[in-house]
Write an enzyme that holds these catalytic residues in place. Structure first.
Site, short mmCIF file in Angstrom:
data_model
loop_
_atom_site.label_atom_id
_atom_site.label_comp_id
_atom_site.label_asym_id
_atom_site.label_seq_id
_atom_site.Cartn_x
_atom_site.Cartn_y
_atom_site.Cartn_z
N ASN A 39 17.81 -44.39 -7.78
CA ASN A 39 16.38 -44.37 -7.59
C ASN A 39 15.89 -45.00 -6.42
O ASN A 39 16.58 -46.12 -6.06
CB ASN A 39 15.81 -44.91 -8.90
N GLU A 41 12.48 -46.33 -5.06
CA GLU A 41 11.04 -46.56 -4.97
C GLU A 41 10.30 -46.92 -3.96
O GLU A 41 10.95 -46.78 -2.62
CB GLU A 41 10.88 -47.80 -6.13
N CYS A 50 13.75 -40.30 -8.30
CA CYS A 50 14.77 -40.93 -9.41
C CYS A 50 16.20 -40.67 -9.11
O CYS A 50 16.54 -39.74 -8.09
CB CYS A 50 14.59 -39.98 -10.86
N GLU A 52 18.73 -39.10 -10.36
CA GLU A 52 18.95 -37.81 -10.56
C GLU A 52 18.54 -36.90 -9.37
O GLU A 52 19.44 -35.89 -8.89
CB GLU A 52 18.36 -37.05 -11.97
N CYS A 83 13.50 -38.02 -16.66
CA CYS A 83 12.04 -37.76 -16.87
C CYS A 83 11.83 -36.28 -16.75
O CYS A 83 12.67 -35.41 -16.36
CB CYS A 83 11.15 -38.44 -15.70
N CYS A 86 12.81 -34.34 -13.59
CA CYS A 86 14.16 -34.16 -13.31
C CYS A 86 14.84 -33.48 -14.39
O CYS A 86 15.95 -32.58 -14.17
CB CYS A 86 14.80 -35.55 -13.52
N1 THU Z 1 14.46 -43.54 -13.08
C1 THU Z 1 15.60 -42.66 -12.93
O1 THU Z 1 15.91 -42.89 -11.51
N2 THU Z 1 16.10 -41.76 -13.68
C2 THU Z 1 15.46 -41.68 -14.99
O2 THU Z 1 16.19 -40.76 -15.65
C3 THU Z 1 14.37 -42.40 -15.54
C4 THU Z 1 13.72 -43.18 -14.46
C5 THU Z 1 13.83 -44.42 -12.60
C6 THU Z 1 12.43 -44.18 -11.60
C7 THU Z 1 11.83 -45.56 -11.51
O3 THU Z 1 12.28 -45.98 -10.29
C8 THU Z 1 12.41 -46.29 -12.54
O4 THU Z 1 13.58 -45.65 -13.27
C9 THU Z 1 11.28 -46.66 -13.54
O5 THU Z 1 10.98 -45.48 -13.92
#
Ligand code: THU
Length: 130
Positions: A39, A41, A50, A52, A83, A86
């Protein structure tokens, strides 16, 4: 390299200063290639991506477009389910029976198929017009 090893390694490169929640994902193509992502941000929160999505982007950049299996790992009490966005992204590049493994750093794993994660997915067939 196993998907677990690849996802575990890439998770450490995650850029998650806002949530503090680092996630790693690794996928294998039908031909055996492995692509990983974490991920990333952003101070403008909705612009974050994310793990994925990162793995899928790496796969497409690498000239591949099908997912045979995918592994997602996070340091959380329970395995993290992808999410909604994804799930739709996975449905674009993975068959309904493809297994998604959700894991915790502590070693707990659970699995679900793409169909279980996104029943009734919006698909290309819906865009056929008369
Ligand atoms: N996140 C992912 O990278 N993959 C997931 O399957 C769930 C959430 C990340 C997004 C964000 O950067 C952090 O987790 C908190 O939601």
């Amino acid at each position: 390299m196993t998907l677990k090893d690849a996802a575990t390694a890439v998770r450490l490169n995650a850029y998650a200063p806002y949530s503090g929640f680092r996630v790693g994902a690794a996928l294998r193509t039908p031909g055996g290639q492995v692509f990983a992502g974490c991920n990333v941000e952003n101070v403008a929160y909705p612009e974050g991506t994310c793990a994925e999505a990162g793995a899928i982007a790496a796969m497409i950049a690498g000239g591949e477009s099908r997912i045979a299996e995918i592994y997602v790992i996070a340091d959380s009490p329970d395995p993290v389910p992808p999410c909604g966005g994804c799930r739709q992204k996975l449905a674009e590049f993975a068959g309904q029976d493809v297994v998604v493994t959700m894991a915790t750093v502590a070693g707990f794993e659970r699995t679900a198929t793409v169909a279980e994660l996104l029943p009734g997915a919006f698909g290309k067939g819906h865009m056929e017009t008369t």
